[in-house]
Design a protein around this motif. Structure first.
Motif, PDB file in Angstrom:
ATOM      1  N   VAL A  63      -0.410  52.870 -14.392  1.00 60.34           N
ATOM      2  CA  VAL A  63      -0.656  54.323 -14.428  1.00 60.34           C
ATOM      3  C   VAL A  63      -0.385  54.768 -15.859  1.00 60.34           C
ATOM      4  O   VAL A  63       0.696  55.233 -16.193  1.00 60.34           O
ATOM      5  N   SER A  64      -1.401  54.619 -16.719  1.00 59.61           N
ATOM      6  CA  SER A  64      -1.156  54.821 -18.143  1.00 59.61           C
ATOM      7  C   SER A  64      -1.363  56.274 -18.558  1.00 59.61           C
ATOM      8  O   SER A  64      -1.089  56.635 -19.693  1.00 59.61           O
ATOM      9  N   TRP A  65      -1.869  57.077 -17.666  1.00 59.00           N
ATOM     10  CA  TRP A  65      -1.916  58.524 -17.896  1.00 59.00           C
ATOM     11  C   TRP A  65      -1.233  59.199 -16.711  1.00 59.00           C
ATOM     12  O   TRP A  65      -1.463  58.811 -15.566  1.00 59.00           O
ATOM     13  N   GLY A  66      -0.443  60.210 -16.991  1.00 58.41           N
ATOM     14  CA  GLY A  66       0.303  60.831 -15.901  1.00 58.41           C
ATOM     15  C   GLY A  66       0.246  62.346 -15.924  1.00 58.41           C
ATOM     16  O   GLY A  66      -0.822  62.950 -16.025  1.00 58.41           O
ATOM     17  N   LEU A 303       1.046  60.096  -2.921  1.00 57.59           N
ATOM     18  CA  LEU A 303       0.140  61.220  -3.170  1.00 57.59           C
ATOM     19  C   LEU A 303      -0.446  61.811  -1.890  1.00 57.59           C
ATOM     20  O   LEU A 303      -1.107  62.842  -1.943  1.00 57.59           O
ATOM     21  N   VAL A 304      -0.205  61.158  -0.755  1.00 61.08           N
ATOM     22  CA  VAL A 304      -0.852  61.617   0.482  1.00 61.08           C
ATOM     23  C   VAL A 304      -0.429  63.044   0.853  1.00 61.08           C
ATOM     24  O   VAL A 304      -1.290  63.914   1.028  1.00 61.08           O
ATOM     25  N   ILE A 350      -2.900  66.085 -11.078  1.00 60.86           N
ATOM     26  CA  ILE A 350      -2.409  64.785 -10.611  1.00 60.86           C
ATOM     27  C   ILE A 350      -3.345  64.161  -9.583  1.00 60.86           C
ATOM     28  O   ILE A 350      -3.585  62.953  -9.604  1.00 60.86           O
ATOM     29  N   GLY A 351      -3.903  64.980  -8.700  1.00 59.66           N
ATOM     30  CA  GLY A 351      -4.769  64.442  -7.662  1.00 59.66           C
ATOM     31  C   GLY A 351      -6.041  63.806  -8.188  1.00 59.66           C
ATOM     32  O   GLY A 351      -6.710  63.063  -7.480  1.00 59.66           O
ATOM     33  N   LEU A 352      -6.373  64.088  -9.416  1.00 62.52           N
ATOM     34  CA  LEU A 352      -7.571  63.494 -10.008  1.00 62.52           C
ATOM     35  C   LEU A 352      -7.224  62.337 -10.941  1.00 62.52           C
ATOM     36  O   LEU A 352      -7.873  61.293 -10.923  1.00 62.52           O
TER      37      LEU A 352
END
Lengths: 408, 324
Positions: A63-66, A303-304, A350-352
């Protein structure tokens, strides 16, 4: 609000803007103090990142972008949404919108400042950022979409900063701004608003490595969600201005904004439905990220709840805004706008971004949670953005108020 | 592996730098003198003690390094100067005698790699050799190579176990390793906003660590998980540092920069094999010049059944898998 007599000269203008933005009632000073506190927290948190690198964030090679890039992506939308006020104001000469367009532009400038700050804090080598400057650096244009994004974001910031500045400076001196001079730039800024959206969407859409993003609906959906979230935020800003200042906002504007929000939000939901259909009617290997986002994968479900909360809130607030059960009662519409804004932030941030990176191209699943450093730096940047918006709008309203009185 | 001299040089042991060529040493002397001069100019006085001179020199070195050009725009002289600065910095900061090469690609060479799925037994000697050779961050446990333990009936590493930790080989399993595939149409190169990553004429995709701004767009663009980011300052025990380095290869990366497999550019440009190939006990790894019809890699491509990962993306990797 102060109403001094018009003075001449750029120095006086700058001085007055500073004076207006450092003086004020007790409430205003407390608000400013909170913003400074927020920015100080951000700087303190960033000092850790400067010392220990991005290892103090929750990001990793998978996860290199947060959180930073999520907020950046969302705020590009907010910035572009100013076009929803500019378009009717300048092109259709809608007098109601003309009066509030300056506020939309202020919000856009604040959002852009936040966007660029989020990019800067996300860089591993912020001191090397000059390598991006065309001329002295090496600008990978037109190949890299990120290079395009640097251009369009800074260009939009200039357009949205300079046009209002020109108008305000003239009004400050008690003159009418020459529409012939700034009109071409207004037209340009309208096209430019769509471009910052599309380019930012292309940033993700152009990556075949990430099937979740590699989706032609990305750009249009960016537009629809932003034209809902942006005007929702502007509605809130206008309501606050209406309540705490003498600059009264006509009810007609709120009605028109509600229409814009409802139409955009419905288009956004239709597109969301279309995406979900594509991912789940016949799930392929390319649907894994969507499965992770909506249902979880291999026991990783962080994320759910996030995405289902976002979608439920989004649908409910869209319905409330569409059916208007309170009959234009602000006590119903304003919270609905606020909730819609938050729901879109959750989904388009975040969801995207995060599920696009999960699982890794080698199928590995990890969960991502922002650390306190990321949260505090983000708080700092939000405070910075709010400060910019407050400065611009306060100065603009004083000048416009005075200019209106001068004309009448 | 004669070049690996982690060996007996105790930390801080003041061995003099092996004389490589006089031109470089001359240039180094020049640049030290220049650096010392500009440092004393910067502080406005002549340094009185050796320590002050040293910190002034460090400052000057950092300053000059900060404003240096993109590697591809440097003349050979400028390359020599930056190498001299980097070597001097390492000496001043940690007493290390590095030899950083800027060796250019060889003529008529295009590197290719093939991996024998039938033979690999998952010993991970390649991983260990790569970590040592390329000065990978020990604390973050960075690995360029990942080995996946696979179930029969699958050929996608995504279905395998990349975290196995037990005795190998296991019956009825097979092993597949992945690393940077050095694509001809590399998505990472297209993505980079500052042209800090590019494909060399010999086919190696490299990163200019000092030009990279750490935006990680290339990492998002890579369909093979080929890139690694320095989330923190890399930490390697001093005695384990491989001192024979290449500017575009295994030199120790700064914090906040991207890195990746370079086919061991510091070795292959000198005619040696990459560390992973040399370390493999089963002979599963084949490396060579695709332009040489007599090379082993060409033999594999001609006579074996080969395939590449995610061909549908059109990235044209220079890394093939094959089955005996």
């Amino acid at each position: 609000m102060k109403s001094t007599t018009p003075r001449q000269g750029l120095m006086a203008f700058v001085q007055d803007v500073i004076i207006w933005n450092t003086t004020g009632g007790f409430g205003l000073q407390v608000y400013r103090g909170l913003l400074v506190l927020g920015m100080a927290t951000g700087i303190f948190a960033y000092s850790f990142q400067a010392r220990f690198g991005l290892s103090v964030t929750g990001m990793n090679d998978i996860v290199s972008w947060g959180f930073y890039i999520s907020n950046f992506t969302f705020l590009v939308g907010v910035a572009a949404a100013a076009v929803m006020l500019i378009l009717p104001a300048y092109i259709f000469h809608d007098p109601d919108f003309h009066r509030v367009v300056i506020i939309g532009e202020g919000v856009a400038v604040g959002a852009l400042v936040m966007c660029l700050s989020f990019i800067m804090v996300d860089l591993g080598g912020p001191l090397q950022a000059w390598h991006l400057i065309p001329g002295i650096g090496q600008f990978n244009f037109p190949s890299s979409i990120l290079a395009w994004d640097v251009l369009v974001l800074n260009g939009y910031l200039l357009l949205n900063g300079l046009v209002p500045l020109y108008i305000l400076y003239n009004h400050y001196q008690g003159r009418k701004a020459d529409e012939k001079k700034y009109r071409p730039f207004v037209f340009l800024s309208i096209f430019w608003a769509f471009s910052i959206h599309m380019v930012t969407a292309f940033l993700y859409q152009g990556l075949p490595a990430r099937p979740f993003w590699n989706n032609p609906l990305m750009g249009p959906r960016f537009l629809a969600s932003a034209f809902a979230a942006g005007p929702a935020l502007i509605t809130l800003a206008l309501a606050i201005i209406h309540h705490i200042t003498d600059y009264k906002i006509d009810q007609k504007i709120f009605k028109k904004l509600r229409l814009i929000i409802v139409v955009s939000a419905i288009i956004n939901l239709i597109m969301l439905f279309s995406e979900i259909f594509k991912e789940f009617y016949f799930p392929t290997h390319h649907s894994v990220s969507a499965t992770y986002l909506f249902f979880g994968l291999h026991g990783h479900t962080s994320l759910v709840p996030w995405i289902w909360t976002s979608i439920s809130v989004n649908i409910v607030s869209t319905l409330v805004l569409a059916f208007n059960p309170g009959k234009d009662n602000p006590k119903v519409l304003l919270p609905a706008s606020g909730f819609l804004f938050v729901a879109i932030w959750m989904e388009k941030g975040i969801g995207l971004i995060v599920p696009g990176l999960i699982p890794s191209p080698l199928g590995e699943v990890v969960d991502y949670l922002p650390t306190w450093v990321e949260l505090c730096v983000t708080l700092g940047i939000f405070s910075l953005g709010l400060t910019v918006v407050t400065w611009l709008i306060r100065a603009a309203l004083i000048i416009e108020d005075r200019y209106e009185k001068l004309l009448s | 592996m004669s070049n690996r001299k982690k060996t007996d040089d105790a930390p801080g042991n003041d061995t003099t730098l092996p004389v490589q060529n006089s031109r470089r040493n001359f240039l180094k002397g020049l640049s030290i003198a220049a650096a010392a001069c500009s440092a004393s100019l910067a502080t406005g006085c002549l340094p009185t003690t050796a320590r002050a001179a040293e910190s002034g020199e460090q400052f000057a070195l950092q300053w000059q390094e900060y404003f240096k050009k993109h590697y591809r725009l440097m003349t050979q002289k400028e390359k020599d100067e930056t190498v001299a600065r980097l070597e001097r910095q390492a000496k001043l900061q940690s007493g290390l005698d590095l030899q950083i090469s800027t060796q250019a690609p060889r003529e008529n060479v295009l590197y290719g790699y093939a991996f024998n799925i039938t033979r690999c037994e998952g010993f991970m000697e390649c991983v260990a050799a790569c970590i040592k050779e390329n000065n990978l961050d020990r604390k973050a446990k960075t690995q360029y190579i990942r080995v996946f333990e696979m179930e029969p009936g699958q050929l996608d590493p995504g279905t395998g176990d990349g975290k196995y930790f037990h005795e190998v080989p296991v019956d009825n399993k097979f092993y597949m390793a992945v690393q940077c595939f050095h694509c001809e149409k590399a998505p990472c190169i297209k993505a980079c906003p500052t042209k800090a990553t590019w494909r060399e004429p010999d086919g190696i995709v490299v990163v200019d660590y000092d030009w990279c701004i750490g935006c990680r767009y290339c990492q998002a663009a890579c369909p093979y998980f080929g890139r690694r980011f320095n989330w923190a300052k890399p930490s390697i025990p001093k005695e384990e540092i491989n001192r024979k380095q290449h500017y575009l290869g295994n030199r120790i990366r700064p914090m906040g920069k991207m890195e990746k497999c370079t086919f061991c550019i510091q070795r292959t440009r000198e005619g040696k094999l990459p560390a992973c190939v040399e370390a493999c006990p089963t002979g599963s790894r084949v490396f060579g010049n695709l332009l040489d019809p007599e090379s082993e890699i060409r033999f594999v491509l001609k006579n074996k059944k080969v395939f590449r990962m995610k061909e549908d993306l059109g990235t044209d990797p220079k890394f093939w898998y094959f089955i005996d």
